[in-house]
Write a protein that holds these residues in place. Structure first.
Motif, PDB file in Angstrom:
ATOM      1  N   ALA A  12       0.874  -1.305   0.226  1.00  0.00           N
ATOM      2  CA  ALA A  12       0.002   0.085  -0.118  1.00  0.00           C
ATOM      3  C   ALA A  12       0.952   1.275   0.019  1.00  0.00           C
ATOM      4  O   ALA A  12       0.656   2.380  -0.479  1.00  0.00           O
ATOM      5  N   GLN A  13       2.037   1.245   0.917  1.00  0.00           N
ATOM      6  CA  GLN A  13       2.869   2.496   0.759  1.00  0.00           C
ATOM      7  C   GLN A  13       3.501   2.708  -0.761  1.00  0.00           C
ATOM      8  O   GLN A  13       3.611   4.103  -0.788  1.00  0.00           O
ATOM      9  N   TYR A  14       3.547   1.709  -1.261  1.00  0.00           N
ATOM     10  CA  TYR A  14       4.340   2.088  -2.590  1.00  0.00           C
ATOM     11  C   TYR A  14       3.212   2.319  -3.521  1.00  0.00           C
ATOM     12  O   TYR A  14       3.427   2.398  -4.897  1.00  0.00           O
ATOM     13  N   GLY A  15       1.799   2.608  -3.094  1.00  0.00           N
ATOM     14  CA  GLY A  15       0.682   2.839  -4.059  1.00  0.00           C
ATOM     15  C   GLY A  15       0.135   2.014  -5.002  1.00  0.00           C
ATOM     16  O   GLY A  15      -0.441   1.959  -5.922  1.00  0.00           O
ATOM     17  N   HIS A  16       0.590   0.521  -4.616  1.00  0.00           N
ATOM     18  CA  HIS A  16      -0.096  -0.727  -5.454  1.00  0.00           C
ATOM     19  C   HIS A  16      -1.254  -1.043  -4.952  1.00  0.00           C
ATOM     20  O   HIS A  16      -1.443  -0.810  -3.789  1.00  0.00           O
ATOM     21  N   THR A  17      -2.159  -1.599  -5.791  1.00  0.00           N
ATOM     22  CA  THR A  17      -3.196  -2.416  -5.541  1.00  0.00           C
ATOM     23  C   THR A  17      -3.136  -3.419  -5.121  1.00  0.00           C
ATOM     24  O   THR A  17      -2.446  -4.468  -6.023  1.00  0.00           O
ATOM     25  N   LEU A  18      -3.574  -4.202  -3.957  1.00  0.00           N
ATOM     26  CA  LEU A  18      -3.431  -5.533  -3.608  1.00  0.00           C
ATOM     27  C   LEU A  18      -4.430  -6.488  -4.062  1.00  0.00           C
ATOM     28  O   LEU A  18      -5.579  -6.006  -3.830  1.00  0.00           O
ATOM     29  N   TYR A  19      -4.113  -7.627  -4.550  1.00  0.00           N
ATOM     30  CA  TYR A  19      -4.884  -8.409  -5.123  1.00  0.00           C
ATOM     31  C   TYR A  19      -4.774  -9.877  -4.179  1.00  0.00           C
ATOM     32  O   TYR A  19      -3.320 -10.328  -4.232  1.00  0.00           O
ATOM     33  N   THR A  20      -5.710 -10.471  -3.722  1.00  0.00           N
ATOM     34  CA  THR A  20      -5.666 -11.850  -3.158  1.00  0.00           C
ATOM     35  C   THR A  20      -6.864 -12.728  -3.566  1.00  0.00           C
ATOM     36  O   THR A  20      -8.003 -12.238  -4.273  1.00  0.00           O
ATOM     37  N   GLY A  21      -6.830 -13.840  -2.973  1.00  0.00           N
ATOM     38  CA  GLY A  21      -7.998 -14.675  -3.317  1.00  0.00           C
ATOM     39  C   GLY A  21      -9.052 -14.307  -2.546  1.00  0.00           C
ATOM     40  O   GLY A  21     -10.278 -14.867  -2.672  1.00  0.00           O
TER      41      GLY A  21
END
Lengths: 173, 173, 173, 173
Positions: free
Chosen positions: C32-41
């Motif tokens: 999140a700090q790097y501005g990315h979106t997290l995808y999980t199951g």
């Protein structure tokens, strides 16, 4: 060829299925007599009846099943799609050359529209009730489901008319 | 909530899309103003217009894409379904709470029927042409797509009526 | 970018999850700090922990869910795939740019192999147990899963090393 | 029963396929001789060879195909899944009772792991190269792919050993 059949699911004692059960058996037998492989959603109702008909004539029957289901007792080939009830119908539609529709609730309407989207010819068996009869009202020029008019929706009123259609198709092969 | 929009795909210069482009932008803005996330098939035509509208109001936009496609430039979240054009629409339908339909060819009809099968409320934006207007003819009691009557198909004629509908939904939350 | 995380599913009190729970939270925060979106199951175990971490840093979280599931409480975007547990993982893999693996049983092994098949870079978080550590034994030249050597499997041993990797990726964008 | 075969895809003149082509034909014949239906991914390489073998013994052959593909010439039943290459393999795995693996690159590894995830017995044909031989290194207690140890991975070294395995299965039916 691979011939699909759509129609009412549910118990064979259900009045609307019972009313067309003789016809469904005949449709299954006819498909087998012409040497075609029958494809259905593999479950109960019309799917089971046409499959029984096809097996009585030693035809081949393929069932495209929702996740984890084993299907009716007439299937030679079972495909477990890992998908829900509705989504798996699209694999059925994609795998067939044309389809015959007998009665049916909104699930059958969904399959008719899907077949049109994939440009698979649909044959409505008239007088069998449900969406097979009701779809007539929305056809454009009594034949098409959109303005591009890519695929004609056909209608048959009897097993004899269905045989005539299958003869024409055999001649083209 | 997750709000889907279905409608014409194709070039924005296409006459039937151009005619409703202002409306589509407004629908996208309205969804974002109510704090809902917009879900579309992620491609061009109406999908692109509503997405642009939603982004102008800093809303969130999710695109459910066919195999390998990157989609339009307004998507915050891209889902690559690995599936064909038609099949991936079912993942869109399953992931939303309700849907608004604007015009549309047979692909939109397919999505409207799918939404009904999954019991997701459908709001037809009247006067936008295509299947959104044509579906009216097949509704049972002007509201339902099958005899089980599980989900009512709604109609709105203006952005104001859409807002009223969204207010009712917000009150229920 | 869209960053996936794979790993143990199950109860947070499970010993093998509990042992890496602090790390999983940190991985979520870092993404999140790097501005990315997290995808999980979208479910429990590591999926839930990284999602909680990402939300603590106001990141975006997408859950790609099996048929009919609602997922954990940290999801901004829920995708109902209509598919079984295993099959839906492929939509997760296809929708991400790269993935981080933390521990995990055979389901995680399946996801690591899938990521390689789709040529998505995999980062193994060493020392987290399960298949994330065990996969090492089958790597060809300590880096590849097949002889075509299309995608390198990376390893990191600490959050600092993960940050370094994310810096490199940001520089490339 | 429904018996799957995984293995190298590609041209039959490819050295690594050519080396095991006689064996692949024999495996196809053997499956048909025991009255089982052969299921493959429907394409070239090992899939084509085992299918040809099965047809030479008048067996039944089902191909589970990626979106829009027609498959090799030995298929009795073609299923068009509408999915990509990798995703459609899961429908293959779900639809079989057990599977035989012959050589294979990372796509075969993917299928072996998938079969284990779905608890379908895997028979590795030893000495056929690729991942069929390489998987040995990661087996837990030389038999399992995870600590739950639900399904044993079997190995055979010859057609005779394969026949013995098929006899045992027939006895159980």
């Amino acid at each position: 060829m691979n011939v699909g059949v759509f129609g009412y699911s549910g118990s064979l004692s259900d009045e609307k299925i019972n009313r067309v059960s003789g016809l469904a058996l005949e449709v299954g037998k006819t498909i087998a007599q012409y040497g075609h492989t029958l494809y259905t959603g593999g479950r109960d109702g019309i799917m089971e009846l046409v499959s029984r008909g096809a097996k009585e004539m030693r035809g081949r029957v393929v069932g495209i099943l929702p996740d984890g289901e084993v299907g009716n007792m007439y299937l030679d080939t079972r495909i477990d799609t890992g998908m829900d009830f509705t989504m798996r119908s699209l694999i059925l539609v994609k795998s067939i050359d044309f389809v015959i529709s007998i009665g049916g609730e909104v699930g059958t309407l969904f399959e008719i529209i899907s077949a049109y989207c994939y440009e698979k010819p649909v044959i409505l068996f008239e007088g069998t009730g449900g969406w097979t009869d009701r779809i007539d009202k929305v056809l454009i020029d009594k034949k098409y489901l959109d303005n591009r008019k890519l695929i004609e929706v056909k209608k048959v009123k009897s097993i004899e008319e269905l045989r005539e259609y299958l003869e024409v198709i055999n001649d083209k092969m």
